[in-house]
Design an enzyme around this catalytic site. Structure first.
Site, PDB file in Angstrom:
ATOM      1  N   GLY A 150       0.832  -1.216   0.000  1.00 23.29           N
ATOM      2  CA  GLY A 150       0.000   0.000   0.000  1.00 23.29           C
ATOM      3  C   GLY A 150       0.859   1.255   0.000  1.00 23.29           C
ATOM      4  N   ARG A 186       0.631  -4.790  -5.539  1.00 23.97           N
ATOM      5  CA  ARG A 186       0.784  -6.062  -4.839  1.00 23.97           C
ATOM      6  C   ARG A 186       0.992  -7.072  -5.952  1.00 23.97           C
ATOM      7  NH1 ARG A 186      -3.202  -3.663  -1.073  1.00 23.97           N
ATOM      8  NH2 ARG A 186      -1.913  -3.010   0.670  1.00 23.97           N
ATOM      9  N   ASP A 241       5.893  -5.671   5.650  1.00 24.27           N
ATOM     10  CA  ASP A 241       6.417  -7.029   5.884  1.00 24.27           C
ATOM     11  C   ASP A 241       6.507  -7.878   4.621  1.00 24.27           C
ATOM     12  OD1 ASP A 241       6.888  -6.903   8.525  1.00 24.27           O
ATOM     13  OD2 ASP A 241       5.015  -7.872   9.143  1.00 24.27           O
TER      14      ASP A 241
HETATM   15  P1  ADP Z   1       3.323  -4.969   2.481  1.00 21.31           P
HETATM   16  O1  ADP Z   1       4.678  -4.909   1.903  1.00 21.31           O
HETATM   17  O2  ADP Z   1       2.727  -3.627   2.739  1.00 21.31           O
HETATM   18  O3  ADP Z   1       3.224  -5.924   3.640  1.00 21.31           O
HETATM   19  P2  ADP Z   1       2.081  -6.926   0.799  1.00 21.31           P
HETATM   20  O4  ADP Z   1       1.957  -7.957   1.857  1.00 21.31           O
HETATM   21  O5  ADP Z   1       0.958  -6.737  -0.144  1.00 21.31           O
HETATM   22  O6  ADP Z   1       2.336  -5.481   1.365  1.00 21.31           O
HETATM   23  O7  ADP Z   1       3.401  -7.257  -0.013  1.00 21.31           O
HETATM   24  C1  ADP Z   1       3.819  -6.415  -1.053  1.00 21.31           C
HETATM   25  C2  ADP Z   1       4.449  -7.262  -2.115  1.00 21.31           C
HETATM   26  O8  ADP Z   1       5.592  -7.928  -1.589  1.00 21.31           O
HETATM   27  C3  ADP Z   1       3.560  -8.388  -2.650  1.00 21.31           C
HETATM   28  O9  ADP Z   1       2.696  -7.985  -3.636  1.00 21.31           O
HETATM   29  C4  ADP Z   1       4.607  -9.318  -3.222  1.00 21.31           C
HETATM   30  O10 ADP Z   1       5.059  -8.854  -4.464  1.00 21.31           O
HETATM   31  C5  ADP Z   1       5.723  -9.205  -2.199  1.00 21.31           C
HETATM   32  N1  ADP Z   1       5.570 -10.283  -1.208  1.00 21.31           N
HETATM   33  C6  ADP Z   1       4.638 -10.388  -0.259  1.00 21.31           C
HETATM   34  N2  ADP Z   1       4.762 -11.529   0.446  1.00 21.31           N
HETATM   35  C7  ADP Z   1       5.814 -12.157  -0.075  1.00 21.31           C
HETATM   36  C8  ADP Z   1       6.474 -13.394   0.210  1.00 21.31           C
HETATM   37  N3  ADP Z   1       6.050 -14.202   1.190  1.00 21.31           N
HETATM   38  N4  ADP Z   1       7.537 -13.724  -0.547  1.00 21.31           N
HETATM   39  C9  ADP Z   1       7.973 -12.905  -1.516  1.00 21.31           C
HETATM   40  N5  ADP Z   1       7.398 -11.753  -1.843  1.00 21.31           N
HETATM   41  C10 ADP Z   1       6.335 -11.364  -1.137  1.00 21.31           C
HETATM   42  O1  F6P Z   2      -1.559  -1.436   4.609  1.00 20.92           O
HETATM   43  C1  F6P Z   2      -2.177  -0.227   4.331  1.00 20.92           C
HETATM   44  C2  F6P Z   2      -3.676  -0.433   4.166  1.00 20.92           C
HETATM   45  O2  F6P Z   2      -4.267   0.827   3.879  1.00 20.92           O
HETATM   46  C3  F6P Z   2      -4.376  -1.097   5.358  1.00 20.92           C
HETATM   47  O3  F6P Z   2      -4.591  -0.199   6.419  1.00 20.92           O
HETATM   48  C4  F6P Z   2      -5.610  -1.613   4.710  1.00 20.92           C
HETATM   49  O4  F6P Z   2      -6.088  -2.751   5.403  1.00 20.92           O
HETATM   50  C5  F6P Z   2      -5.153  -2.002   3.343  1.00 20.92           C
HETATM   51  O5  F6P Z   2      -3.934  -1.308   3.093  1.00 20.92           O
HETATM   52  C6  F6P Z   2      -6.133  -1.667   2.253  1.00 20.92           C
HETATM   53  O6  F6P Z   2      -5.651  -2.175   1.077  1.00 20.92           O
HETATM   54  P1  F6P Z   2      -6.248  -1.834  -0.364  1.00 20.92           P
HETATM   55  O7  F6P Z   2      -5.617  -0.555  -0.801  1.00 20.92           O
HETATM   56  O8  F6P Z   2      -5.839  -2.976  -1.199  1.00 20.92           O
HETATM   57  O9  F6P Z   2      -7.727  -1.684  -0.222  1.00 20.92           O
END
Ligand code: ADP
Ligand code: F6P
Length: 324
Positions: free
Chosen positions: A15, A76, A107
């Site tokens: 995000g 994502r 994360d």
């Molecule tokens: P955030 O980084 O805010 O936690 P996401 O969980 O959506 O947001 O992760 C962002 C991007 O990081 C994902 O779309 C993917 O490309 C990569 N990612 C997430 N989880 C994994 C994972 N377990 N292994 C490798 N890449 C990942």
């Molecule tokens: O991680 C940031 C965040 O805005 C969260 O607070 C919320 O749960 C999520 O992203 C919303 O995601 P999306 O933009 O995919 O609706």
């Protein structure tokens, strides 16, 4: 170690969060200051897989410090969760001559950064999310701006709920975490806050608290609900039924992710961006830049991912004390 870094990439992932532009600007300008080329990678890990990159000049990051969102855009990227996606990204980086990467995200993005390191692309990450839910860091880029956006909205809702003698139930973001909810509840003088980290008894912790407030002469009431608890509309309905106070629900939604970053977000993002570049140039990789005990430090990604962070129960108690 000992490899020479000449070209690096920078991307934003997950995000978007206010301050991500300040981080990009810091990476680009510190890179150029140190005589290396910096490539902006578009749309998170997608851009690395597809080679969607652009050489950044000092001027390409002019006028972005004060802007919300991310000029590189974010995504994502599901393909990147698979080994083949990571491999493709590393191959593309090699073809482009990119020998180091800086990632701003949460994360999930850190996991991606760790995977890139494992496959041979030195990567450093920094925490960027409005949720402040990154265990290894006391602060994440975007959190302060989000808090300020929320309190501005809640202050406005207080005006109308006070005029109508209503209860305003406000759902704030935070994914599975209640940091946004708790801090804004304190800052806005909420009577009740509900977060996923702490169990609550609806009757005792919501209805009775509101009823006692009414008995003490309160004419209106603010209830903050973290999205991890959810159900603001149903909660408002129940409050109205059981306390007799007219209630309305507001789900603040994505407005919380936008807006010009605060001083704090601009400064932290600038410092973190600079530190990430320094680390790559020092031959470091697989590390997250974070704030611990008020200091900016760097730790190994795997260690960062294994850490736990606890929402303060004291702050929950403070909300109760201050709403008498
Ligand atoms: P955030 O980084 O805010 O936690 P996401 O969980 O959506 O947001 O992760 C962002 C991007 O990081 C994902 O779309 C993917 O490309 C990569 N990612 C997430 N989880 C994994 C994972 N377990 N292994 C490798 N890449 C990942
Ligand atoms: O991680 C940031 C965040 O805005 C969260 O607070 C919320 O749960 C999520 O992203 C919303 O995601 P999306 O933009 O995919 O609706």
């Amino acid at each position: 170690m000992g490899r020479e870094i000449k070209k690096i990439g920078v991307l934003t992932s997950g995000g978007d969060a206010p301050g991500m532009n300040a981080a990009i600007r810091a990476v680009v300008r510190c890179g150029i200051y140190n005589g290396i080329e910096v490539y902006g990678v578009k749309k998170g890990y997608n851009g690395l897989i597809n080679g969607d990159v652009e050489l950044m000049e000092a001027r390409s990051v002019g006028e972005i410090l004060q802007k919300g969102g991310t000029i590189l855009q974010t995504a994502r990227c599901l393909e990147f969760k698979e080994e083949a996606g990571v491999r493709k990204a590393v191959e593309t980086a090699k073809e482009l001559g990119i020998d180091g990467l800086i990632v701003v995200g949460g994360d999930g993005s850190f996991r991606g950064a760790r995977d890139l390191c494992r496959m041979g692309l030195p990567t450093i990450a920094m925490p960027g999310t409005i949720d402040n839910d990154i265990s290894c860091s006391e602060y994440t880029i975007g959190y302060d701006t989000c808090l300020n956006t929320v309190i501005e909205a809640v202050d406005k809702l207080r005006d109308t709920s006070s005029s109508h003698e209503r209860c305003s139930v406000i759902e704030v973001m935070g994914r599975g975490a209640g940091y946004i909810a708790v801090e804004t509840a304190i800052a806005c003088g909420a009577e009740v806050v509900l977060v996923p980290e702490f169990e609550f008894d609806f009757n005792r912790d919501v209805i009775e608290v509101i009823k006692k407030g009414i008995a003490r002469g309160k004419k209106h009431c603010i209830v903050i609900v973290a999205e991890g608890v959810g159900g603001a509309v149903e909660i408002a309905k129940k409050i109205q039924e059981e306390t007799g106070m007219e209630s309305r629900a507001t789900i603040l939604g994505h407005v919380q992710r936008g807006g010009s970053p605060t001083v704090k977000d601009r400064v932290v993002a600038s410092q973190m961006g600079a530190k990430c570049v320094e680390l790559l140039l020092d031959g470091k990789e697989n590390r997250v830049v974070c704030i611990r005990n008020g200091e900016m430090v760097d730790i190994e990604i795997e260690e960062a991912l294994s850490m736990k962070k606890q929402l303060s129960y004291e702050l929950m108690g403070l909300i109760r004390k201050l709403s008498v």
